[in-house]
Design an enzyme around this catalytic site. Structure first.
Site, PDB file in Angstrom:
ATOM      1  N   ASP A   1      -5.953   2.368  -3.215  1.00 54.87           N
ATOM      2  CA  ASP A   1      -7.172   2.291  -2.404  1.00 54.87           C
ATOM      3  C   ASP A   1      -7.363   3.540  -1.543  1.00 54.87           C
ATOM      4  OD1 ASP A   1      -5.227   1.830  -0.500  1.00 54.87           O
ATOM      5  OD2 ASP A   1      -6.088  -0.039   0.253  1.00 54.87           O
TER       6      ASP A   1
ATOM      7  N   SER B   1       0.814  -1.215   0.000  1.00 52.26           N
ATOM      8  CA  SER B   1       0.000   0.000   0.000  1.00 52.26           C
ATOM      9  C   SER B   1       0.848   1.267   0.000  1.00 52.26           C
ATOM     10  CB  SER B   1      -0.971  -0.048   1.177  1.00 52.26           C
ATOM     11  OG  SER B   1      -1.915   0.979   1.110  1.00 52.26           O
TER      12      SER B   1
END
EC number: 5.4.2.10
Length: 446
Positions: A245, A102
């Site tokens: 995301d 991430s």
């Protein structure tokens, strides 16, 4: 989740080369996951990754493990985490696997899973995978082993999915948008989505080299985006993180628009359009101004623990649609089964185009409360949160704030830290009050 040996709140994550982010563990994880997931009779798994150099190693190791369990693997290449969730559902696969850490630096990596519905794996499934990780790896017979292939049109499929979340009667024509993809998994997705919807796009952070992901760019460092928006006289800027995301925005004049601002925009628009189902889920860190706004609008609001997994759990439990974190994880279940930075950005653009106003004008009237955060290190085994002096200090501050602020003390999930947070109307006041509580916590911790 606290009893898990390998899985955290978002799969397995760590520094590459250190256990568990090693090739031998990835092989074993692929085998264990493949063995559990194929019990349904569906022996098809999709694998995507972000742009980290270590993704090649982990991809190959997972492939070996999955094939040895009799599962066929279809590779997506570099793809955003929410894209893997969507394509897993779209291709009717048993599961989707994402190789990504991430927003972390390039030297970290991780492995996380989506179920066949495009949501995080149920706890029971993760527990069964963990159980198998402590058993001996046993290959299926040669004739039962899986096959490996590649889905070449995955980017195009996901681009069309993202565009479907933007109303067909609207266009982005006339808007100039800077997009910072953090040299991550959205580098070949986000700019095309916005261009195909009519925007003029200036790209930054779209030249991944394997080690520049999230490096002074993207949702965790907005300086480059702010400079590019100003230099190009753009209407706004998008900043995504390494796996796509999370999203943060920047207005034309450089103001940072975080997840709380985005939640405000989406909730307000949904209520105006009569599409708000139930209420909104935030987290313990959501700004107090959101809570006040929702109370004034008679919109139910609940706080989940920090982490998009917990936000989604609350949304599903209550059958609500919209939730998120101030860090930029935004979930809208009307459009997707997981948090999606590109789709959240498109929902903000939808509100802008419908109201024919700028991003700054869309936020007019919403002012977040000043927030002071102090981290206090504590010794393992001590419990400052239950100290009488600490609790008395908290009670005193809460009384002084009344209904115009709040206090939050919580332990970090990754370090021996107590996070002391105070929100209120005035900057200096909240700083002073946070230090007052932090002093008592420090005294109790030593």
């Amino acid at each position: 989740m606290s009893q898990r040996k390998y899985f955290g709140t978002d799969g397995v994550r760590g520094r590459v080369g250190d256990f568990p982010i090693t090739p031998d563990f990835a092989v074993k994880l692929g085998w264990a996951a493949g063995t559990v997931l194929s019990k349904s009779g569906n022996q098809r798994v999709l694998v995507g990754k972000d742009t980290r150099l270590s993704g090649y190693m982990l991809e190959s190791a997972l492939e070996a493990g999955l094939l040895s369990a009799g599962v066929s693997v279809e590779f997506l290449g570099p793809m955003p985490t929410p894209a893997v969730a969507y394509l897993t559902r779209n291709f009717r696969a048993a599961a989707g696997i994402v190789i990504s850490a991430s927003h972390n630096p390039y030297y970290d990596n991780g492995i996380k899973f989506f179920s066949d519905s495009g949501s995080k794996l149920p706890d029971a499934v993760e527990s069964e995978i963990e159980r198998l990780l402590d058993e001996e790896l046993v290959c299926v017979p040669s004739e039962q082993m899986g096959r490996a292939s590649r889905i070449d049109d995955a980017p195009g499929r996901y681009i069309e999915f993202c565009k479907s979340a933007f109303p067909s009667e609207l266009s982005l024509t006339g808007l100039k948008i800077v997009v910072d993809c953090a040299h991550g998994a959205t580098y070949h997705i986000a700019p095309d989505v916005l261009r195909e919807l009519g925007a003029k796009v200036i790209e930054i952070g779209t030249a991944p080299n394997g080690i520049n992901i999230n490096d002074k760019c993207g949702a965790t460092d907005l300086a480059a985006l702010q400079q590019a928006v100003a230099a190009n006289s753009a209407d706004l800027g998008f900043a995504l993180d390494g796996d796509g995301d999370r999203i943060m925005l920047v207005t034309a004049d450089g103001r940072v628009v975080d997840g709380d601002d985005i939640i405000y925009i989406l909730a307000r628009a949904a209520q105006q359009d009569g599409l708000l189902q139930g209420g909104i889920v935030g987290t313990l860190m959501s700004n107090f101004a959101l809570e006040k706004f929702f109370a004034d609008r008679n919109i139910p609001f609940v706080r989940a623990k920090v982490g998009d997994r917990y936000v989604m759990e609350e949304l599903v439990k209550r059958d609500w649609k919209i939730g998120g974190e101030n860090s930029g994880h935004i979930i809208n279940r009307q459009f997707h089964s997981t948090g999606d930075g590109i789709i959240a950005g498109l929902q903000v653009l939808t509100a802008m185009q419908r109201e024919q106003c700028s991003l700054a004008e869309l936020l007019k009237g919403f002012e977040k409360y000043p927030q002071a955060l102090v981290n206090v290190r504590f010794k393992p085994g001590s419990d400052p949160l239950n100290d009488d002096a600490v609790q008395a200090a908290v009670a005193d501050v809460e009384q002084r704030l009344g209904d115009e602020g709040r206090v939050l003390l919580r332990k970090s999930g990754t370090e021996p830290l107590i996070r002391v947070m105070v929100e209120g109307r005035e900057v200096q006041t909240v700083k002073t009050l946070a230090q007052q509580i932090a002093g008592e916590v420090e005294a109790a911790a030593n």
